[in-house]
Motif scaffolding. Sequence first.
Motif, short mmCIF file in Angstrom:
data_model
loop_
_atom_site.label_atom_id
_atom_site.label_comp_id
_atom_site.label_asym_id
_atom_site.label_seq_id
_atom_site.Cartn_x
_atom_site.Cartn_y
_atom_site.Cartn_z
N LEU A 92 0.87 -1.17 0.20
CA LEU A 92 -0.03 -0.12 0.08
C LEU A 92 0.82 1.06 -0.05
CD1 LEU A 92 -3.09 0.47 1.98
CD2 LEU A 92 -1.36 2.11 2.17
N LEU A 93 2.01 1.23 0.76
CA LEU A 93 2.71 2.32 0.80
C LEU A 93 3.58 2.56 -0.56
CD1 LEU A 93 3.95 2.14 4.65
CD2 LEU A 93 2.24 3.75 3.70
N ARG A 94 3.97 1.36 -1.10
CA ARG A 94 4.68 1.43 -2.01
C ARG A 94 3.94 1.97 -3.42
NH1 ARG A 94 6.02 -3.60 -1.96
NH2 ARG A 94 8.23 -3.33 -1.12
N ASN A 95 2.72 1.82 -3.36
CA ASN A 95 1.72 2.09 -4.45
C ASN A 95 1.20 3.74 -4.06
OD1 ASN A 95 1.83 -0.40 -5.61
ND2 ASN A 95 0.13 -1.07 -4.44
N ASN A 96 1.20 3.99 -3.02
CA ASN A 96 0.40 5.26 -2.72
C ASN A 96 1.52 6.32 -2.05
OD1 ASN A 96 -2.57 4.95 -2.91
ND2 ASN A 96 -1.78 3.06 -2.00
N GLY A 97 2.75 5.96 -1.79
CA GLY A 97 3.76 6.80 -1.02
C GLY A 97 3.99 6.49 0.42
N CYS A 98 5.25 6.49 0.77
CA CYS A 98 5.68 6.46 2.20
C CYS A 98 5.31 7.71 3.07
CB CYS A 98 7.05 5.92 2.29
SG CYS A 98 7.51 5.24 3.86
N ASN A 99 4.12 7.91 3.26
CA ASN A 99 3.61 9.24 3.81
C ASN A 99 2.33 8.72 4.47
OD1 ASN A 99 1.90 10.20 1.66
ND2 ASN A 99 3.76 10.45 0.52
N ILE A 100 2.15 9.96 5.27
CA ILE A 100 0.61 9.95 5.99
C ILE A 100 -0.46 10.01 4.79
CG2 ILE A 100 -0.99 11.15 7.50
CD1 ILE A 100 1.51 11.77 9.27
N ASP A 101 -0.16 10.98 3.92
CA ASP A 101 -1.32 10.94 2.98
C ASP A 101 -1.40 9.94 2.01
OD1 ASP A 101 -1.80 13.74 3.47
OD2 ASP A 101 -0.44 14.53 2.00
N GLY A 102 -0.43 8.92 1.76
CA GLY A 102 -0.67 7.87 1.18
C GLY A 102 -1.26 6.72 1.93
N LEU A 103 -0.93 6.92 3.42
CA LEU A 103 -1.58 5.70 4.13
C LEU A 103 -3.15 5.92 4.23
CD1 LEU A 103 -1.01 3.12 6.00
CD2 LEU A 103 -0.67 4.74 7.83
N VAL A 104 -3.30 7.34 4.53
CA VAL A 104 -4.68 7.81 4.88
C VAL A 104 -5.49 7.40 3.47
CG1 VAL A 104 -6.33 9.67 5.10
CG2 VAL A 104 -4.22 9.29 6.65
N SER A 105 -5.06 7.82 2.39
CA SER A 105 -5.94 7.38 1.31
C SER A 105 -5.99 6.01 0.74
CB SER A 105 -5.24 8.24 0.07
OG SER A 105 -3.97 7.83 -0.13
N GLY A 106 -4.88 5.40 1.00
CA GLY A 106 -4.55 3.86 0.55
C GLY A 106 -5.91 3.12 1.56
N LEU A 107 -6.19 3.56 2.81
CA LEU A 107 -6.79 2.86 3.77
C LEU A 107 -8.22 3.30 3.89
CD1 LEU A 107 -4.45 1.81 6.58
CD2 LEU A 107 -5.51 0.41 4.86
N GLN A 108 -8.30 4.69 3.26
CA GLN A 108 -9.45 5.34 3.40
C GLN A 108 -10.02 5.76 4.72
OE1 GLN A 108 -12.40 3.05 0.95
NE2 GLN A 108 -12.14 4.33 -0.75
N LEU A 109 -8.78 6.25 5.36
CA LEU A 109 -9.29 6.52 6.86
C LEU A 109 -10.12 7.72 7.10
CD1 LEU A 109 -5.52 5.99 8.52
CD2 LEU A 109 -7.41 4.39 8.40
#
Length: 396
Positions: free
Chosen positions: A358-375
Amino acid sequence: MESDVSQLLLITDESPISAKMSAHYEQLYYQVLVAEDPVLAMPLLHKHAVHLILFFYDPNMPQQTALLKDMLETFEEIPLIVVTKVVTALDVTDLLAMGITSVFSLPLDRQQSLDNCVARHIRHAKLFFANRLYRQQLEQTNRRLNDSLAELERDQQAGRSMQQRLMPPEHTQRNGLTIQRHMQSSLYLSGDFVDHTSLADGSVLFYLADVSGHGASSAMLTILLKSLTRGILADQQLEQDQSVAIAGIMSRLNEEIMDFDVDKHVTMFMGLISADRSTLTYCVGGHYPMPVLYQQQQLNYLEGLGSSFPLGLFAEAEYQSLQQSLTDDFALLLCSDGVLEVIPNNQQEDQEAVLLDLLRNNGCNIDGLVSGLQLDKRQQLPDDIAVFSIEGNAHG
């Protein structure tokens, strides 16, 4: 509480009837109140818990008719049995239409029928009054509960505000580093906490802590952690000529939490980035999942998983410092185990791989994690979530 005594009010202006009926119903174990003067009936009804009214009624007496109407209007929930001289069926119909429970005619030649009627309606009345009392008590309890919940909510909101104020800003520039945090709690108060501070030599100390459990007690321990960490840090810098040993800080924190005996433990990752931003020294206290490091286009978990125990479990626990070299483009992402709860996978060993992808595809940052998991779209969470990131100034 509703009494077990069955109480009836006997209204008659004829003393022989009064004496006879009182004795009869007292033998049947009723408590009998007598109003030989109709004027006394209403005060008795206001004063006593009456389950049934037995009224020897003379329709030719206007005062008794007025009393009958007053009782039906004021005490409509109390069964009212009338014994009277009935001329026609229409008389009975008129009385029943007024709200009379039952009508018996004089001369009274069906005493057993009257007794059965009295017993039946007293049972119904006692059940009605018991249910009403229960409903009133329930309403009072609900009001008290709602008041308590409202007060608790205000306290929780105040605690949440205090906890948020003690956390660092969501976005910070510190000593050439970009530091961000993202917090979502499953309740008002969170058991997750992050903090960071600059030291005198230009290095940056940071940590992510996850207290076991939820709610106020876990949140209070996070606040205590901040105070303890800052105090221990100040002591170390004074004692060791500005140098800081994070393994020593973790050991001291473990001792302090054990001394508090709060029946809580804390998983923690603590790191120290050198002033030249070339080295990360870190210590793991049962934290999972391990932080993810991105640098030189490589994305990997830091080593050290299981290297030591959570804080507050074992007094003899030892903590060791590990090191990782950093390049100018590094990005370090930490998260609490609440993140794993929202990854759609049941196998924990696979969840780490899913998180890395997920981080590899969305970026190793908070925005990438939040968007990838739809937090940002989740209204409810099974566990608190804390995400913390530090990036070198050449990242991006």
